[in-house]
Write an enzyme that holds these catalytic residues in place. Structure first.
Site, PDB file in Angstrom:
ATOM      1  N   ASP A 164      -2.789  -1.983  -5.336  1.00 33.76           N
ATOM      2  CA  ASP A 164      -3.283  -0.762  -4.686  1.00 33.76           C
ATOM      3  C   ASP A 164      -3.853   0.169  -5.756  1.00 33.76           C
ATOM      4  OD1 ASP A 164      -3.746   1.511  -3.199  1.00 33.76           O
ATOM      5  OD2 ASP A 164      -1.637   1.913  -2.760  1.00 33.76           O
ATOM      6  N   ASN A 179       0.839  -1.199   0.000  1.00 33.07           N
ATOM      7  CA  ASN A 179       0.000   0.000   0.000  1.00 33.07           C
ATOM      8  C   ASN A 179       0.869   1.242   0.000  1.00 33.07           C
ATOM      9  OD1 ASN A 179      -2.542  -1.339   0.093  1.00 33.07           O
ATOM     10  ND2 ASN A 179      -2.149  -1.821   2.232  1.00 33.07           N
ATOM     11  N   CYS A 180       0.248   2.366  -0.313  1.00 32.28           N
ATOM     12  CA  CYS A 180       0.908   3.668  -0.371  1.00 32.28           C
ATOM     13  C   CYS A 180       1.715   3.880   0.904  1.00 32.28           C
ATOM     14  CB  CYS A 180      -0.156   4.757  -0.523  1.00 32.28           C
ATOM     15  SG  CYS A 180       0.519   6.411  -0.655  1.00 32.28           S
ATOM     16  N   PRO A 181       2.932   4.310   0.788  1.00 35.52           N
ATOM     17  CA  PRO A 181       3.650   4.822  -0.383  1.00 35.52           C
ATOM     18  C   PRO A 181       4.575   3.800  -1.035  1.00 35.52           C
ATOM     19  CG  PRO A 181       4.900   5.419   1.537  1.00 35.52           C
ATOM     20  CD  PRO A 181       3.675   4.624   2.023  1.00 35.52           C
TER      21      PRO A 181
END
Length: 81
Positions: free
Chosen positions: A44, A17-19
């Protein structure tokens, strides 16, 4: 877009997931030669805007294409310098 792009390397960031998709994309691009193309495969959905935004604001890379599949997002980034 969806053109036939030949990738030099593939980076699998599925489950990240981000980042992390952007962080790992940057790390992988740094290891490539000029004109090499990195294929990034992610799960994602935010990676669509995150990688596009990163490429727009980063010298030395060009976003060639993004393909949205069923729960998989594929990005093609070329190192330009």
């Amino acid at each position: 877009m969806s053109v036939d792009i030949s990738a030099t390397e593939t980076l699998d960031v599925k489950g990240e997931n981000c980042p992390m998709p952007v962080v790992k994309t940057k790390q992988a691009i740094d290891d490539l030669a000029v004109d090499d193309v990195l294929e990034v495969v992610a799960t994602d959905s935010g990676s669509m805007s995150d990688i596009a935004g990163w490429a727009d604001t980063t010298n030395g890379v060009e976003l060639l294409d993004q393909v949205e599949g069923d729960d998989v997002y594929t990005h093609y980034v070329r190192k330009t310098e």
